[in-house]
Each structure stands twice: as structure tokens, then as C-alpha cells.
Scaffold this motif. Sequence first.
Motif, PDB file in Angstrom:
ATOM      1  N   ALA A 130     -13.562  -5.769   5.513  1.00  0.00           N
ATOM      2  CA  ALA A 130     -12.592  -6.627   6.176  1.00  0.00           C
ATOM      3  C   ALA A 130     -11.186  -6.087   5.949  1.00  0.00           C
ATOM      4  N   PRO A 131     -10.210  -6.498   6.774  1.00  0.00           N
ATOM      5  CA  PRO A 131      -8.837  -6.002   6.612  1.00  0.00           C
ATOM      6  C   PRO A 131      -8.261  -6.317   5.233  1.00  0.00           C
ATOM      7  N   GLY A 132      -7.282  -5.500   4.854  1.00  0.00           N
ATOM      8  CA  GLY A 132      -6.560  -5.749   3.611  1.00  0.00           C
ATOM      9  C   GLY A 132      -7.231  -5.211   2.365  1.00  0.00           C
ATOM     10  N   GLN A 133      -8.220  -4.319   2.516  1.00  0.00           N
ATOM     11  CA  GLN A 133      -8.939  -3.810   1.342  1.00  0.00           C
ATOM     12  C   GLN A 133      -8.994  -2.285   1.271  1.00  0.00           C
ATOM     13  N   TRP A 166       5.463   3.938  10.591  1.00  0.00           N
ATOM     14  CA  TRP A 166       5.048   4.853   9.535  1.00  0.00           C
ATOM     15  C   TRP A 166       4.872   4.154   8.191  1.00  0.00           C
ATOM     16  N   TYR A 167       5.752   3.233   7.885  1.00  0.00           N
ATOM     17  CA  TYR A 167       5.713   2.567   6.587  1.00  0.00           C
ATOM     18  C   TYR A 167       4.370   1.873   6.352  1.00  0.00           C
ATOM     19  N   ASP A 168       3.817   1.265   7.381  1.00  0.00           N
ATOM     20  CA  ASP A 168       2.558   0.527   7.257  1.00  0.00           C
ATOM     21  C   ASP A 168       1.336   1.361   7.611  1.00  0.00           C
ATOM     22  N   LEU A 169       1.534   2.625   7.972  1.00  0.00           N
ATOM     23  CA  LEU A 169       0.413   3.437   8.433  1.00  0.00           C
ATOM     24  C   LEU A 169      -0.725   3.551   7.412  1.00  0.00           C
ATOM     25  N   PRO A 170      -0.441   3.701   6.107  1.00  0.00           N
ATOM     26  CA  PRO A 170      -1.558   3.764   5.161  1.00  0.00           C
ATOM     27  C   PRO A 170      -2.459   2.525   5.213  1.00  0.00           C
ATOM     28  N   LEU A 171      -1.866   1.380   5.511  1.00  0.00           N
ATOM     29  CA  LEU A 171      -2.642   0.142   5.557  1.00  0.00           C
ATOM     30  C   LEU A 171      -3.316  -0.053   6.910  1.00  0.00           C
ATOM     31  N   THR A 172      -2.618   0.284   7.998  1.00  0.00           N
ATOM     32  CA  THR A 172      -3.216   0.092   9.323  1.00  0.00           C
ATOM     33  C   THR A 172      -4.347   1.094   9.562  1.00  0.00           C
ATOM     34  N   VAL A 173      -4.145   2.344   9.165  1.00  0.00           N
ATOM     35  CA  VAL A 173      -5.228   3.318   9.290  1.00  0.00           C
ATOM     36  C   VAL A 173      -6.343   2.982   8.306  1.00  0.00           C
ATOM     37  N   GLY A 174      -5.978   2.529   7.119  1.00  0.00           N
ATOM     38  CA  GLY A 174      -6.987   2.108   6.151  1.00  0.00           C
ATOM     39  C   GLY A 174      -7.869   1.005   6.699  1.00  0.00           C
ATOM     40  N   ASP A 175      -7.262   0.038   7.365  1.00  0.00           N
ATOM     41  CA  ASP A 175      -8.045  -1.048   7.954  1.00  0.00           C
ATOM     42  C   ASP A 175      -8.987  -0.535   9.042  1.00  0.00           C
ATOM     43  N   GLU A 176      -8.546   0.483   9.804  1.00  0.00           N
ATOM     44  CA  GLU A 176      -9.413   1.055  10.831  1.00  0.00           C
ATOM     45  C   GLU A 176     -10.603   1.781  10.198  1.00  0.00           C
ATOM     46  N   ILE A 177     -10.354   2.533   9.130  1.00  0.00           N
ATOM     47  CA  ILE A 177     -11.465   3.161   8.411  1.00  0.00           C
ATOM     48  C   ILE A 177     -12.419   2.090   7.896  1.00  0.00           C
ATOM     49  N   GLY A 178     -11.846   1.024   7.343  1.00  0.00           N
ATOM     50  CA  GLY A 178     -12.674  -0.062   6.830  1.00  0.00           C
ATOM     51  C   GLY A 178     -13.514  -0.709   7.915  1.00  0.00           C
TER      52      GLY A 178
END
Length: 410
Positions: A94-97, A75-87
Motif C-alpha cells: 500500500a502507499p506510504g511504505q 523532484w522533492y517527492d519523487l523518491p516517495l511517488t516512484v516508491g509507491d509505484e514500485i510498491g
Amino acid sequence: MSMQSEITTSSYAEAQDAADPLAPLRDEFVGAESDLVYFDGNSLGRPLRVTGDRLRDFVAQAWGGRLIRGWDEGWYDLPLTVGDEIGRICLGAAPGQTTVGDSTTVLLYKMVRAAVQARPGRGEIVIDSDNFPTDRYIVQGIADELGLTVRWIEVERHGGVSIADVEAVVGPQTAVVLLSQVAYRSGYLADTPAITEVVQDAGAVVIWDVCHSVGSVPIQLDEWGVDIAIGCTYKYLNGGPGAPAFAYVAERHQAAMSQPIQGWMGHADPFLMGPSYEPSGGMRRFLSGTPAVIGMLAMQDMLELIDRAGMEAVRAKSIALTAYSVDLADAMLAEHGVVLATPRDPEQRGGHVTLNHPKMREVVASLWLRDVIPDYRDPGGLRVGLSPLSTSYAEVLAGMTAIRDALSSA
């Protein structure tokens, strides 16, 4: 039978559905089997059937079974992992943005403030007069807050912002330009890469609102050199009512930008609980409070479906559906005085079509009573919102026929 007459027949619509490679995916949406005509997928997408299982499993297993341990288990990283999937799937990023969190309104405030701060000594924010109200209100509020000037681009409501419009207003005082890739009223699709270049040549930061394009129009933020983008997830990404929005910040800008709502989730060490704020590196610095974990569940199902279909195929279906709507409007509605308020050129059109008539407010109200659901936008605009993966040609024909009948009796 003329071509104009043929397209108004049920056999024509059925043939288009039979030839559509994406047609089987419609059955994966809740309510697809009903007779209801849904022309508002550009405001709130239908849920997927599998989402009910995901939500039930989450309550029983992840939340009910793992409880607070879930934060350490994803859960803690979900905003970033889902964000990377949207990206990856929808933004050409690319990842990390990209990160998910907050509403579109809150993220707009954060990003505009961060962009203004990144351009010290510049006193103007540029936005068009027909942008979505929240975008305009946020800009006006920040301008009042910081003593800045708003430079307005005046646009026609049946069109949108052109390259020439932007060239005419940007200059050495421009800090930020905030524009929508697809105009919420007309469906006009802006030339995003060319306008981005104009803004950056003036030394300003460009922020693109992609709420009405993400999941319907292919986007290439990295390739186009976009600085910042904001988008919601409850329209074409089908995240459900109130699903959290996302923000993209190009990697080259992240370290130099700070956002104004400093919450514990954006801290370099959130669980240190220290006396002062130290921003995290990367996209986590743009988070504020505890992320909406439940709010990110439904959109994951839609992202998987879009990934399976492919954005190019989604766009092709979107163009075909909007073209069919335009053709039907010409064949069935023009004689009633309906005027197309959306570009005819598919390269300048997003995923919805707007039809203008003085009685459209009353028409929309009557249609809702008949389970035909478009939406209304002043002045006199009925929006035909066509979510490509959940909308059929037969549904489009049924809806346009209902609009014609409602106008006849209005």
C-alpha cells in the motif's frame, strides 16, 4: 521425432514465440532486433526505447528549462511517488511504505541497523552462508560495530534457505533475520510468507532482499506481513547501471525505527536547516541525501510496462522461459556433464537458471566473444538470466546451442 529432439528445433522456438501474448513487448527494448543473446537481464536489464526520449526531454525541459524550480515541481517527492509505484506494481504494498534512494548496500546498512535498534537486548543477526556477498558483509560489519553475534544458516549452493533452516536458528536472542527471496547463485525461491511467520513468532524482525525477484516474481509484502524489504532497480526493473535501490518498511514499524545516516532529506523540515536532527514522519525518515532524480527516470518506463503486462503474466512467462531452459539443458548439455544447480520445481525457482560444469568459467569467456552474454558464478556456475519481457524463446534456443558448442570445443 521425440519431444526432447523437437524442443531443440528453431521451428519449436518460433512456435512458442508466436503463441506468447507478451512477445510483442520485446520490440520495445533497445537491441531486441540484434542477434546478440542476452542471458544477463537478472544483473542489468536492457533499456526501453522510450527511455531515450524521456532522458532527452528531461535534460531539455525539466532540468534545462525549469532548473531548480524542478524541486518544487515533483523532484522533492519523487523518491516517495516512484516508491509507491514500485510498491503498487511489484511489491503488493500500500502507499506510504516504499521509498527510493541510495544504493542497495547503503539501504541494507540503514535497515539492518534500524531493525537491530528496534529489538534492544537481543544480540544475534541471522543470515545464510550463501546470501549475496554484500548482504553478508553488511551483517558482519554491523555485528562487529555493535558487538553482536552472526548466526549462520548453512545452505546447499544448489538450493536455498528452508523453513526448517530458519526454525533451527531463531530464538530469544535473534534481533534480525536477513534473507534473499531468490538466491543469487541457484535461483532458489524461498517460502517468504512462511519464513516471515517463523521469524516474527520468535520476536525478531525479518528483512527480505528482493533484488533477484522484484519485477520477475509476484510479491505481496503487505499480505505476507513482511517487516522490511530492500531491492535494486537495475535488474528486472531496468533502471540502468547504478540506478538507486528501494526500501519498504511496513507502516506499523515506521514511527519506532530510526536510521543511522541522518541526512537533510530525512529531516522533518529539510529547509529549516536547523541545528539538530528531527526525523520526518513516514518513509521520508529513511532518506538521507539528495535523491538521484536522473537515476529514477528509466525505471519509471519499465514500471509502466510491467503494469501494462501484469505481474502474473510476467511470472507465467518467466516460468515458461526457465522451464524451456531446463528442458534444453537436459536435451543438449547433460551429455557434456552439465548439472542443473537450480530447483526443477517452478514454484521453488526464480527468474534464472544455473548450470554447473568445471569449465564454465572458460565457456562464459568464450561466449562473450561471440555476443552470447550469460554470467559466471563460482563454483563452475553459468547463470542463464531470463528477463521475461525482453527475452524470446528463439533467443533461449540460440544461447543454449552456443553453450553446447562452446562445451564441445572447450
